[in-house]
Design a protein around this motif. Structure first.
Motif, short mmCIF file in Angstrom:
data_model
loop_
_atom_site.label_atom_id
_atom_site.label_comp_id
_atom_site.label_asym_id
_atom_site.label_seq_id
_atom_site.Cartn_x
_atom_site.Cartn_y
_atom_site.Cartn_z
N LYS A 1 46.17 35.25 35.69
CA LYS A 1 47.52 35.66 36.15
C LYS A 1 47.71 37.16 35.93
O LYS A 1 48.20 37.87 36.81
N LEU A 2 47.34 37.64 34.76
CA LEU A 2 47.48 39.06 34.43
C LEU A 2 46.64 39.91 35.39
O LEU A 2 47.11 40.93 35.90
N PHE B 1 44.33 47.06 36.60
CA PHE B 1 43.75 46.77 35.28
C PHE B 1 42.24 46.61 35.42
O PHE B 1 41.77 45.75 36.16
N SER B 2 41.50 47.46 34.73
CA SER B 2 40.05 47.46 34.87
C SER B 2 39.38 47.61 33.50
O SER B 2 39.08 48.71 33.06
N PRO B 3 39.18 46.48 32.82
CA PRO B 3 38.57 46.57 31.48
C PRO B 3 37.11 46.99 31.55
O PRO B 3 36.42 46.73 32.55
N ARG C 1 36.16 43.29 41.73
CA ARG C 1 36.56 44.33 40.76
C ARG C 1 35.70 44.28 39.49
O ARG C 1 35.56 45.28 38.79
N PHE C 2 35.17 43.09 39.19
CA PHE C 2 34.44 42.92 37.93
C PHE C 2 32.94 42.75 38.12
O PHE C 2 32.24 42.32 37.21
N SER C 3 32.44 43.13 39.30
CA SER C 3 31.02 42.94 39.58
C SER C 3 30.13 43.75 38.63
O SER C 3 29.01 43.34 38.34
N ASN C 4 30.63 44.87 38.14
CA ASN C 4 29.85 45.69 37.21
C ASN C 4 30.39 45.66 35.78
O ASN C 4 29.96 46.45 34.94
#
Length: 139
Positions: free
Chosen positions: A43-44, A51-53, A79-82
């Motif tokens: 959800k976040l 938001f990109s941790p 967005r989180f592929s890397n």
């Protein structure tokens, strides 16, 4: 100093608190953003597309959405592929280790029993040291 972000998804309040303290000691340029389960985490991430941790740590056993299910959802998001996604769990069950590796997790970190051991483990992960998939510092 630029702040880096670790996103911790864990339903255990004590584990979140210990992880956050260890993270601050391991590398003070990192801050910890927390979610209490996989559903809240997704959800976040849907609400805040900016938001990109730098790292994502996921507990395996959580209510509503398991760590494996959460990992699968995150891996579908480009967005989180890397972004390294690390399973952070008390499990050392070989089936969990194999399944999460096949699903694309970067590491499988068994929750260490001591703070110093966790700080050491996080330091290695955050510094991108060459590490095996299965990280068990619980001995």
């Amino acid at each position: 100093m630029e702040k880096h972000i670790c996103f911790l998804i864990d339903d255990d309040e004590d584990d979140r608190e210990i992880f956050t303290m260890a993270l601050e000691n391991a590398n003070e340029s990192y801050t910890c953003v927390e979610a209490i389960n996989g559903r809240e985490a997704l959800k976040l991430l849907a609400k805040d597309t900016a938001f990109s941790p730098n790292f994502i740590f996921i507990d395996l056993n959580m209510p509503y959405l398991s760590g494996k299910e959460c990992l699968q959802q995150l891996k579908k998001d480009s967005r989180f592929s890397n972004t390294p996604i690390i399973m952070y769990t008390t499990s050392s069950y070989s089936k969990d280790i194999e399944e999460t590796q096949q699903l694309g997790a970067a590491h499988f970190l068994v929750k260490p029993s001591g703070m110093a051991v966790l700080i050491n483990a996080l330091t290695k992960v955050l510094n991108n040291e060459p590490l095996p998939y299965y990280l068990d510092y619980s001995e």
